[in-house]
Design an enzyme around this catalytic site. Structure first.
Site, PDB file in Angstrom:
ATOM      1  N   THR A   1       0.726  -1.257   0.074  1.00 12.05           N
ATOM      2  CA  THR A   1       0.068   0.103   0.036  1.00 12.05           C
ATOM      3  C   THR A   1       0.852   1.047   0.035  1.00 12.05           C
ATOM      4  O   THR A   1       2.080   0.987  -0.001  1.00 12.05           O
ATOM      5  CB  THR A   1      -0.895   0.068   1.235  1.00 12.05           C
ATOM      6  OG1 THR A   1      -0.180   0.608   2.252  1.00 12.05           O
ATOM      7  CG2 THR A   1      -1.748  -1.327   1.554  1.00 12.05           C
TER       8      THR A   1
ATOM      9  N   GLY B   1       0.978   3.263   2.224  1.00  6.89           N
ATOM     10  CA  GLY B   1       1.376   3.635   3.796  1.00  6.89           C
ATOM     11  C   GLY B   1       2.281   2.775   4.421  1.00  6.89           C
ATOM     12  O   GLY B   1       3.069   3.148   5.385  1.00  6.89           O
ATOM     13  N   CYS B   2       2.308   1.535   4.210  1.00  6.78           N
ATOM     14  CA  CYS B   2       3.195   0.647   4.992  1.00  6.78           C
ATOM     15  C   CYS B   2       4.293  -0.056   3.870  1.00  6.78           C
ATOM     16  O   CYS B   2       3.958  -0.576   2.912  1.00  6.78           O
ATOM     17  CB  CYS B   2       2.323  -0.381   5.486  1.00  6.78           C
ATOM     18  SG  CYS B   2       2.997  -1.866   6.341  1.00  6.78           S
ATOM     19  N   GLY B   3       5.656  -0.326   4.468  1.00  3.91           N
ATOM     20  CA  GLY B   3       6.480  -0.827   3.867  1.00  3.91           C
ATOM     21  C   GLY B   3       6.839  -2.265   4.192  1.00  3.91           C
ATOM     22  O   GLY B   3       7.646  -2.915   3.766  1.00  3.91           O
TER      23      GLY B   3
END
Length: 279
Positions: free
Chosen positions: A120, A122-124
């Site tokens: 996404t 926002g998240c890695g």
């Protein structure tokens, strides 16, 4: 057996992705008026290595070749650019695909990781299945001098020229590279903060720009996955316009990465390497 080939610096042949921004209508809630505004675009990019699907990432539809190279390196899928043999981009509209051919050894290691990420903006670390994958063993960097304070003077304003999309419509992060002479060389933008850094790393690799002694500047918050990406790339200094997390700081100190926070209204804060008598 494939002969090793350098990652091409030429644009890949593929169907055009959407523009980085497009104009949309909106209505004013307080008044019966309508107008148009530019909004940043995003596409779903499905990435497959040697025919096996690995990740679907939401990305800004610009510099996709840079992103694929940087993602492959900064995520530890390949150990060096020499292990990337070919990249083919295809698709249309908001659905894009990247077919990446990598060395057999890298592909075997990838299959051993048993990782299938659904990314996404926002998240890695989406889809990581084990703590060992989130907290891998990475090499400690050789020591590098801190950049002179004058190199950071007015940096927030100077990196603006590398943020055309952000200044035009907002909603994106940027990552910019400064060489070992204090010159800003190039930057990349994306809706995802880690995507922007991947694009920057890929751009540096594809253009064969030396990273030794250089500095990456990120406009986003600085959390662990950004630290891991610059460590894998071998960049020795990271400047963040936002504060780092505690875990990011611990990893930076443990791996000898210069980590600097550049507040908006005060002097740069050097968090690592740890200064004498600092906790």
């Amino acid at each position: 057996m494939h002969a090793k080939r350098k990652v091409s610096t030429a644009p890949a042949q593929h169907s055009p992705a959407p523009d980085a921004s497009q104009s949309y209508n909106y209505s004013n809630l307080a008044r019966e008026e309508s107008a148009r505004t530019e909004l940043a675009e995003e596409v779903a990019l499905a990435i497959a290595f040697n025919g096996i699907s690995q990740a679907v990432m939401l990305v800004s539809p610009t510099d996709l070749e840079d992103f694929v190279v940087g993602f492959s390196l900064a995520s530890g899928i390949v150990a060096s650019p020499d292990e990337i043999y070919d990249i083919k981009l295809s698709g249309c509209g908001s659905a894009q695909q990247a077919e990446v051919e990598i060395a057999s050894r890298a592909f075997w290691n990838l299959k051993q990781q048993r990782r299938h990420m659904a990314g996404t903006s926002g998240c890695g670390l989406c889809g990581v299945e084990a703590v060992e994958q989130a907290l891998p063993e990475l090499n400690v960097l050789p020591g590098a001098p801190l950049p002179p304070i004058e190199w950071l003077d007015g940096l927030r304003q100077r990196i603006g020229e590398f943020q055309p999309l952000g200044q035009h419509c907002g909603a994106v992060h940027a990552a910019v590279f400064m060489d070992n002479h204090g010159q800003l060389l190039l930057g990349r933008e994306d809706i995802g903060r880690h995507n922007a850094l991947d694009k920057l790393i890929g751009a540096l690799v594809r253009r064969e720009i030396p990273m030794a002694g250089g500095t990456a500047i990120v406009t986003s918050r600085c959390s662990l996955e950004l630290i891991q990406k610059v460590l894998r790339a071998g960049i020795q200094t990271l400047v963040s316009l936002s504060s780092p997390t505690g875990l990011a700081l611990q990893w930076a100190r443990r791996h000898n990465l210069n980590l600097i926070h550049l507040p908006q209204h005060s002097a740069p804060r050097v968090y690592s390497p740890a200064m004498e008598n600092q906790a």
